[in-house]
Design an enzyme around this catalytic site. Sequence first.
Site, mmCIF file in Angstrom:
data_model
loop_
_atom_site.group_PDB
_atom_site.id
_atom_site.type_symbol
_atom_site.label_atom_id
_atom_site.label_comp_id
_atom_site.label_asym_id
_atom_site.label_seq_id
_atom_site.Cartn_x
_atom_site.Cartn_y
_atom_site.Cartn_z
ATOM 1 N N HIS A 1 3.507 8.726 2.099
ATOM 2 C CA HIS A 1 4.379 8.854 0.925
ATOM 3 C C HIS A 1 4.009 10.019 0.001
ATOM 4 C CE1 HIS A 1 6.629 5.257 1.787
ATOM 5 N NE2 HIS A 1 5.523 4.545 1.882
ATOM 6 N N GLU B 1 4.515 -4.951 6.729
ATOM 7 C CA GLU B 1 5.341 -4.715 5.555
ATOM 8 C C GLU B 1 6.829 -4.909 5.836
ATOM 9 O OE1 GLU B 1 4.798 -0.606 4.406
ATOM 10 O OE2 GLU B 1 4.373 -0.048 6.486
ATOM 11 N N ALA C 1 4.846 -3.827 -1.388
ATOM 12 C CA ALA C 1 6.031 -3.174 -1.949
ATOM 13 C C ALA C 1 7.148 -3.084 -0.905
ATOM 14 C CB ALA C 1 5.677 -1.789 -2.477
#
Length: 250
Positions: A44, A148, A173
């Site tokens: 990211h 995730e 997240a």
Amino acid sequence: MINLKTRLAAREPLLGTFLKTPHPHVVEVLATSNFDLLCIDAEHAPLDRAALDLCVMAARAGNLPTLVRPASASPDNILAALDIGATGVIAPHIRSADDARALIRAAHYGPGGRGFAASTRAAGYGRATMEEHLARSERETIVVAQIEDVEALDHVEAIASVQRLDAVFIGRADLTVSFGCTSADDPRVVDAVERIVAICVERQMPVGMFLARPADVPQWRDRGASLFLLGSDHGLMRSGATALRQTAGM
């Protein structure tokens, strides 16, 4: 010094943060902290291989173990991170035991696995013999599967049972987004995290997570989690600046 892989396997409490800034000076500063490890976020943050190389070099100079989170779990990304001398990888979006086994093959030497070169930083630029480098890699390389995705929840037991996997890391997240939620505290997300942790503890698989609130660490340690990545260099700079202003009363 006990290596990070051994400490992780013993489920010692380990604390680190994410690196988002593609510059070795930031790593040098963080290496003077008392973090147990640093996760360099090439998924990211804008870290190409050259920037990643410099950041890992700075971490090694400061004796700070590094896990790289690559853009994907592809073999070329895993190879690049390990050849430049990262301690290990946290591979994103592992959804099944097959994904985890492919990750293990990419990270370790052997049939169909990681390609060998004696000229890399990891191999001491040719100073280590093949036997020495293979043995050290097996002894020290850390391979972590990041869960995730909602699709992965049906396969947690199988993932946590994959041989040579060192830990499972919960990407809370993305898991929140995968559920279609907008809060990591949504009951569906919390229930999923609790289930992942419980399964890993039952199978004696070290498990870690990112937490937005450091104060939440004790409750997850009590449940059996041991690896915590909190905040990032961005957040540390911002919170430090805010605290400085508040302390100055201005």
